[in-house]
Design a protein around this motif. Structure first.
Motif, PDB file in Angstrom:
ATOM      1  N   THR A  17     -52.419 -69.931  21.027  1.00 39.01           N
ATOM      2  CA  THR A  17     -51.652 -70.178  22.073  1.00 39.01           C
ATOM      3  C   THR A  17     -52.110 -69.400  23.237  1.00 39.01           C
ATOM      4  O   THR A  17     -52.316 -68.289  23.369  1.00 39.01           O
ATOM      5  CB  THR A  17     -50.085 -69.788  21.875  1.00 39.01           C
ATOM      6  N   VAL A  18     -52.132 -70.037  24.234  1.00 30.02           N
ATOM      7  CA  VAL A  18     -52.899 -69.327  25.590  1.00 30.02           C
ATOM      8  C   VAL A  18     -52.170 -69.893  26.896  1.00 30.02           C
ATOM      9  O   VAL A  18     -51.853 -71.052  27.005  1.00 30.02           O
ATOM     10  CB  VAL A  18     -54.572 -69.869  25.609  1.00 30.02           C
ATOM     11  N   ASP A  19     -51.725 -68.777  27.870  1.00 35.61           N
ATOM     12  CA  ASP A  19     -51.324 -69.053  29.116  1.00 35.61           C
ATOM     13  C   ASP A  19     -52.520 -68.923  30.114  1.00 35.61           C
ATOM     14  O   ASP A  19     -53.205 -67.918  30.145  1.00 35.61           O
ATOM     15  CB  ASP A  19     -50.318 -68.149  29.573  1.00 35.61           C
ATOM     16  N   VAL A  20     -52.472 -69.921  31.213  1.00 38.95           N
ATOM     17  CA  VAL A  20     -53.277 -69.586  32.328  1.00 38.95           C
ATOM     18  C   VAL A  20     -52.302 -69.516  33.493  1.00 38.95           C
ATOM     19  O   VAL A  20     -51.842 -70.447  33.841  1.00 38.95           O
ATOM     20  CB  VAL A  20     -54.184 -70.893  32.491  1.00 38.95           C
ATOM     21  N   GLN A  21     -52.406 -68.364  34.028  1.00 36.36           N
ATOM     22  CA  GLN A  21     -51.618 -67.972  35.238  1.00 36.36           C
ATOM     23  C   GLN A  21     -50.202 -68.323  35.026  1.00 36.36           C
ATOM     24  O   GLN A  21     -49.460 -69.001  35.795  1.00 36.36           O
ATOM     25  CB  GLN A  21     -52.112 -68.849  36.561  1.00 36.36           C
ATOM     26  N   GLY A  22     -49.731 -67.931  33.866  1.00 38.99           N
ATOM     27  CA  GLY A  22     -48.150 -68.097  33.582  1.00 38.99           C
ATOM     28  C   GLY A  22     -47.863 -69.515  33.006  1.00 38.99           C
ATOM     29  O   GLY A  22     -46.776 -69.389  32.683  1.00 38.99           O
ATOM     30  N   ARG A  23     -48.824 -70.306  33.052  1.00 38.32           N
ATOM     31  CA  ARG A  23     -48.777 -71.723  32.452  1.00 38.32           C
ATOM     32  C   ARG A  23     -49.119 -71.727  31.055  1.00 38.32           C
ATOM     33  O   ARG A  23     -50.180 -71.450  30.719  1.00 38.32           O
ATOM     34  CB  ARG A  23     -49.193 -72.638  33.144  1.00 38.32           C
ATOM     35  N   ARG A  24     -48.419 -72.293  29.963  1.00 35.59           N
ATOM     36  CA  ARG A  24     -48.772 -72.554  28.689  1.00 35.59           C
ATOM     37  C   ARG A  24     -49.749 -73.711  28.538  1.00 35.59           C
ATOM     38  O   ARG A  24     -49.344 -74.763  29.020  1.00 35.59           O
ATOM     39  CB  ARG A  24     -47.800 -72.580  27.652  1.00 35.59           C
ATOM     40  N   ILE A  25     -50.983 -73.704  28.241  1.00 40.44           N
ATOM     41  CA  ILE A  25     -52.135 -74.570  28.046  1.00 40.44           C
ATOM     42  C   ILE A  25     -52.491 -74.891  26.640  1.00 40.44           C
ATOM     43  O   ILE A  25     -52.513 -76.090  26.375  1.00 40.44           O
ATOM     44  CB  ILE A  25     -53.259 -74.114  29.008  1.00 40.44           C
ATOM     45  N   LEU A  26     -52.592 -74.003  25.717  1.00 38.63           N
ATOM     46  CA  LEU A  26     -52.646 -74.138  24.543  1.00 38.63           C
ATOM     47  C   LEU A  26     -51.364 -73.569  23.770  1.00 38.63           C
ATOM     48  O   LEU A  26     -51.061 -72.541  24.170  1.00 38.63           O
ATOM     49  CB  LEU A  26     -54.097 -73.569  24.002  1.00 38.63           C
ATOM     50  N   ASP A  27     -51.107 -74.686  22.680  1.00 41.56           N
ATOM     51  CA  ASP A  27     -49.866 -74.215  22.273  1.00 41.56           C
ATOM     52  C   ASP A  27     -49.726 -74.393  20.876  1.00 41.56           C
ATOM     53  O   ASP A  27     -49.271 -75.492  20.171  1.00 41.56           O
ATOM     54  CB  ASP A  27     -48.587 -75.268  23.006  1.00 41.56           C
TER      55      ASP A  27
END
Lengths: 260, 438
Positions: A17-27
């Motif tokens: 699970t990864v966020d980029v600039q506060g947005r969830r990209i990998l979930d």
């Protein structure tokens, strides 16, 4: 030779699970890649394909919120980018950068020697190295004149992509992740790139192709195809899944996911 | 410099210092006039636009009183690159025959500035210092030099002479004020490669104000390189003025590595049809060092070209600036001009100011300018890391590559190699990137 055998787990991703600039990209992404396999990860724009590639290669400005990734049994996410490369993980960039003033050949030689030091192998000397690179350049149909330039300096889009694959064939990674390597390639270049990637396929290695279109898969036939939508793998299958995606697009999967 | 400079060097001391200088009444009067004009203009303050980026407080901490001749301690001339050719050495602004070496090439004549003083001919160098300066540029450093210069090189190259090999001038500072004066006159169709070096021991508390006048006759070519290796406590102000006749070609190369505060003021007048100037330079400011470049290019004739390319690196708490102006005067049709200033900040407290300016007073010109200041590109760094390079190596490599374009312009090769070695020596992790260099 390596002590990796066909079927050994090279990469195991669980619930990433990864966020980029506060947005969830990998979930919550799961993926297992074994030695000898070629995987294709397909998905629409914005699905998280490039984020996955970059996170695996060690981009440090993405925030990992959960899950794990193990490479050759080690905690991949705990290793800095350069250590991942030295252990045999290679990322072929979607947009290879131009680095004027840093010579192509010297960079490649340094990259190879960094890997060989990790493997406790003697470093290659300039002579051996040039012979090796010339060989691989023929395979990739890259003009030798490009060798003396800065990294990707003034290269066409296709030349940059072929240069990425050249690097890969010289470095002989255990796991190659190729991010949209087909974008910007014409049919002839696509063949050359396909040829280069196929030359690397072996029982003790694996390749992960990240791509939007299935046309690359005409040249590099995958064993497994995964569909990445909304930051997770929605479906996995064999080659026929790629062909189905080609026919039907991605929307039907999204609808399926929403219904489920 | 204003208030604090006056504390370090009271005005009365400046006038008294002039009394001790050589030369007849003509010179005394000429110097007194220069001082009078300097004081009328006032010493620079932070409110002066031309000095807004320069740390005047450090300037004020140096005595401006010229150093007296004294026995020379060790002068580390071994820092100079092994460039073949004659070398004129000036210590604290005075010619030093013992350190100088090599015969002047045919077609070059040298008149020591000191000899002109003995002959009582101030007018020869006077015009620039009297009337109002037509380019409205700050003349105060030149005035300061005029107040105290006692020696220097007045060089003339005979027409149609292509001087073989470079001519080198070395300015050594040992402490106190130094005011060397350099004049070069290139006859029509002649060519010269001039290399200047600034050297000073790290413990020398020196103030150097160099004034140069370079005049290129029709079709003349001058390559003018300046390798600045001044000591850690040297304040260096290098003020050069270049005038080009028709089809003359001037190249300036700056490598600024040393000094506490070092500044180049370079004014180029493209006065004749088809004249061109190509300016390129790099500075590498570390610690609390300051490197400043200020240029003014005046296109005064049709078909003239100028190109400027400066690269600056500032680390730690260092400061730097590029302040460049191009003026295209009425009638200078067909002018081509390009300005590029790119700067790399490698410390959170490092800063570089950049201000490329264009003033166009005619149509039919092709002018461009660009400036960037920032840290290393993270995308590029990441690319190198994914190829197995560690962060220190990647950073050093990219920093060196950033300067590569300017380094590649340096000639002769012995100079380029020496500069490359020095630049490498200043980068962290230099040893790590040697394998990348041919």
């Amino acid at each position: 030779m390596s002590n990796i055998s066909k079927g050994d787990i090279l990469l195991e991703i669980r619930g990433l699970t990864v966020d980029v600039q506060g947005r969830r990209i990998l979930d919550g992404l799961d993926l297992t890649v074994r030695a000898g396999e070629t995987h294709a990860i397909m998905g629409p724009n914005g699905a998280g394909k490039s984020t996955l590639s970059q996170v695996l290669a060690g981009r440090s400005d993405y925030e990992i919120r959960g899950g794990s990734a193990r490479f050759l049994g080690e905690d991949l996410l705990a290793l800095p980018a350069e250590e991942r490369a030295r252990r045999g993980l290679f990322l072929g960039f979607q947009y290879p950068v131009e680095i004027p003033g840093v010579n192509n050949v010297y960079l490649l030689k340094a990259a190879l020697n960094a890997r060989r030091r990790q493997q406790q192998l003697p470093e290659v000397d300039a002579f051996e190295f040039l012979a090796l690179v010339r060989d691989k350049m023929k395979l990739m149909q890259i003009d030798e004149a490009l060798l003396s330039r800065g990294v990707n300096e003034g290269f066409s889009g296709g030349e940059k992509k072929r240069n990425e694959i050249l690097q890969m064939t010289v470095l002989e990674p255990v796991l190659a992740i190729l991010d949209e390597t087909d974008s910007g390639l014409d049919i002839d270049a696509l063949k050359v790139v396909g040829h280069g990637v196929n030359s690397l396929r072996r029982d003790d290695r694996a390749v992960v192709l990240v791509t939007h279109y299935q046309r690359l898969l005409d040249h590099i036939v995958p064993d497994h195809v995964h569909v990445l939508v909304g930051g997770r793998i929605l479906r996995s299958g064999d080659r026929s899944l790629a062909l189905e995606l080609e026919r039907r697009g991605y929307d039907w999967l999204r609808e399926g996911a929403a219904a489920a | 410099m204003s208030a604090s400079a006056e504390q370090a060097t009271p005005l009365a001391a400046l006038a008294r210092a002039q009394d001790a200088l050589p030369g007849g009444p003509g010179w005394a009067e000429w110097r007194a006039r220069a001082l009078e004009r300097l004081l009328a203009l006032g010493l620079p303050t932070p409110r002066d636009d031309a000095w807004k980026y320069t740390n005047l407080r450090i300037l004020g901490k140096r005595t401006l009183v010229p150093a007296l001749p004294r026995p020379l301690g060790t002068v580390a001339l071994d820092v100079l690159p092994p460039v073949a050719g004659p070398r004129l050495v000036f210590v604290d602004g005075r010619f030093h025959p013992g350190l100088s070496a090599g015969a002047l090439p045919a077609g070059v004549t040298l008149t020591p500035f000191a000899a002109l003083i003995e002959r009582g001919q101030p007018a020869l160098l006077g015009p620039a210092l009297t009337g109002p300066d037509p380019s409205a540029i700050d003349v105060r450093i030149r005035l300061l030099n005029a107040c105290f210069a006692v020696d220097g090189a007045v060089l003339a190259v005979a027409p149609d002479t292509a001087v073989a090999g470079p001519l080198q001038i070395v300015y050594v500072a040992t402490g106190g004020g130094a005011y060397p004066r350099t004049e070069v006159e290139l006859g029509a169709g002649s060519a010269l490669d001039l290399i200047e070096y600034h050297v000073a021991a790290d413990d020398a508390e020196a103030f150097v104000a160099l004034a140069s006048d370079l005049r290129l006759g029709p079709g003349a070519r001058l390559t003018h390189s300046c390798f600045q290796l001044a000591g850690a406590h040297t304040v260096l102000l290098d003020d050069a003025k270049v005038t080009l006749a028709a089809d003359a070609r001037y190249r300036h190369r700056l490598v600024a590595l040393g000094g506490q505060v070092a500044r180049l003021d370079l004014r180029v007048a493209l006065a004749g049809h088809g004249a061109s100037a190509e300016l390129a330079g790099l500075f590498l400011a570390d610690g609390r060092r300051e490197h400043h470049v200020r240029t003014l290019i005046e296109h005064r004739a049709p078909g003239t070209r100028s190109d400027q390319s400066y690269r600056g690196v500032a680390t730690d708490r260092a400061r730097g600036s590029y302040d460049g102006k191009v003026i295209v005067h009425p009638g200078a049709a067909g002018t081509e001009s390009r300005q590029s200033s790119r700067n790399l900040l490698l410390g959170r407290e490092a800063a570089v100011d950049t201000r490329p300016q264009l003033q166009i007073e005619t149509d039919d010109v092709k002018c461009s300018h660009g400036a960037t200041t920032g840290a290393l590109d993270e995308q590029v760094l990441f690319y190198l890391l994914t190829r197995g390079l560690d962060r220190d190596t990647a950073r050093a490599l990219l920093t060196y590559a950033f300067l590569g374009e300017v380094l590649g312009l340096l000639a002769p090769e012995a100079l380029r190699r020496a500069v490359e070695a020095r630049v490498l020596g200043r980068l962290p992790a230099a040893a790590l990137i040697r394998e990348f260099l041919a």
